[in-house]
Design a protein around this motif. Sequence first.
Motif: not given
Length: 624
Positions: A300-320
């Motif tokens: 909020t202080e920096n005027g930004l907007t967060a985006t949801d990546i999702g609810t994931l298990a570690q093995r489901d995230i392709t970005d190590a």
Amino acid sequence: MLDSLRLFAKSWPGKAMGVCLLAGLAGFGINNVITDLGTNNVAKVGNVDITSRDFLRAYQIQMQQVSQQIGSVPSPEEAMSLGIPSMVLQNLAQDAALDQMADNFGLGVSDAKLSQMLRKDTNFAGTLGNFDPSQFQNVLRQSGLTEAEYFQTQSESARRQQLILSLFSDTKLPAAASTLVNRYAADKRTVDYIVVGENTIETPAAPTDTDLATYLAAHQTDFRTVETRTVRLMALSPETLAATKTIDEAAIAAEYERTKATMTTLERRTIQQVPLATPEQIAAFEGGAAAGKTFEALVTENGLTATDIGTLAQRDITDANLATAAFGLAQGGYAVIDGVTGKRAIHVSAIEAGHTKTAAEAHDEIAHSLALAQAKTEYADVLDQVEELRAAFKPLDEIAKRFGLPLYNAAVTQGGAELAVIPSLAEADRPKAVQAIFKATEGKLTPSITLNGNSNVWFDLEKVDPARDQTLDEVRDAVATAWTTEKVNAAVDAETASIVKRLDSGEDLIDVASALGLVPQASLPFTRFGEANTSIDGPVAAAAFAGGPDHHGSAVNTEGDHIVFQVSAVTPADGPLATQQNASLENEARIGLYGDFVTAVRDEAGLRINQQALTQTLQLGVQQ
């Protein structure tokens, strides 16, 4: 003899005869057959070819869209009756005609623009929302496109868009039209009205037996029973057979040890991210934890907007890098890590702990699984035994007792809702069971009803109650209610017509209402669409707008109330439509102009169809 013919064909007299034969056949049109068989185009628009590959791809896409709308894939005959082949061909012809016009105008798209379009296409986005080359290749493979074909398609689409925008982007709705539409939509009227109903008429006298008998004779079709068939049923399927099994506790314990590894739920984390574009933002998030600031406060202080990546298990995230960082944080924690285009802050808002089911938790699930596996191996043998017992005229209750299967009793009508007493019988299978029950003859052995490869139902028809007219004694109360309702409705209609007639003669609604002992009401101003949840809803408002400023009449609203009204005030709308509404109408106008334009362009270019190639392509689509 065949050898002699072959020798003759190789000689120069034979070859000369062959040439003459071909020349003769060419005179009868064989040359067209030869050239048509060699073509790969189903149509031609001006100088642009529509290939069978392009048509087949568009046809299959259209078939998928139609199947999503109607819930099933249309057969070739249904597709033809729906006009799908013709629609696909017309759309391709319109695109081809526009492509030809774009070529004539020298329109084009740069490689840089195509690259920008590619990276913005959400169909090719990966887990983090950025362009993913592997996703791009997957989509192309599923669509049957090569990269060259994809870029060619995008280039043509962009050129068509340039053409259309240059011609129609500044289409405006005339001010007079905007004002007229606004007058239609926003003009308001106020009415005085009364509600005519049961409390405004004389209550009809109670009906006599003669009245009821006469009414029943005139409406006998409304008072009939439906045919009902009383049956006793037994169902057999792996599920029903499994319910009869008792599994040994030792077997359940052994199966748990064998499958325990598959009963583990991995830990999952809900992850958010926000790109950090400036050094100040990076510094704020890197020092935020030490300062005791939450992720939400920093966003909020920096005027930004967060985006949801999702609810994931570690093995489901392709970005190590992301996986390691996210699963190293506590719930509510955040960290700054490297991203594809720069720094980003990631945040873990929730953690779902991993869990392995205990033997007690998995007990019932394992017992059912083992019972079902056992039932599947025994099903065919039990089915044969049941059929043999049925052939020996054994009653269903004896068969059911022998195999521990439940029996069900139902009085079944043509609707089949009564078959819901059988838990294992799907609603979609009821019509087949009903059909068999209503074909059966009382007292005769009935065959089993095979619902699918591993589900059967047997029944005994015990009684048939045919449809018949009901007597007055059976339906006296229902007939009395119907008779009274008819009399009340007739009286209300007559009273409404009488009041309207008095208004037609020049009397004022307020005076008429006072003479009848009724209290007139004044509505709030309303548009021709009425006000929901009031007496002056759509039907009444439409009637009130059906005449001029001194209009009067009657209407029945959606609640069934009879409304007699007299217009008391007219409030015209002022000026043109609101900006958003005006823009919407202008867009509709552009769509209409565009449709007429592309049709004219296609007709001018000329559409020529190769019917033979089109038929062959459609047959190929059916085979695939």
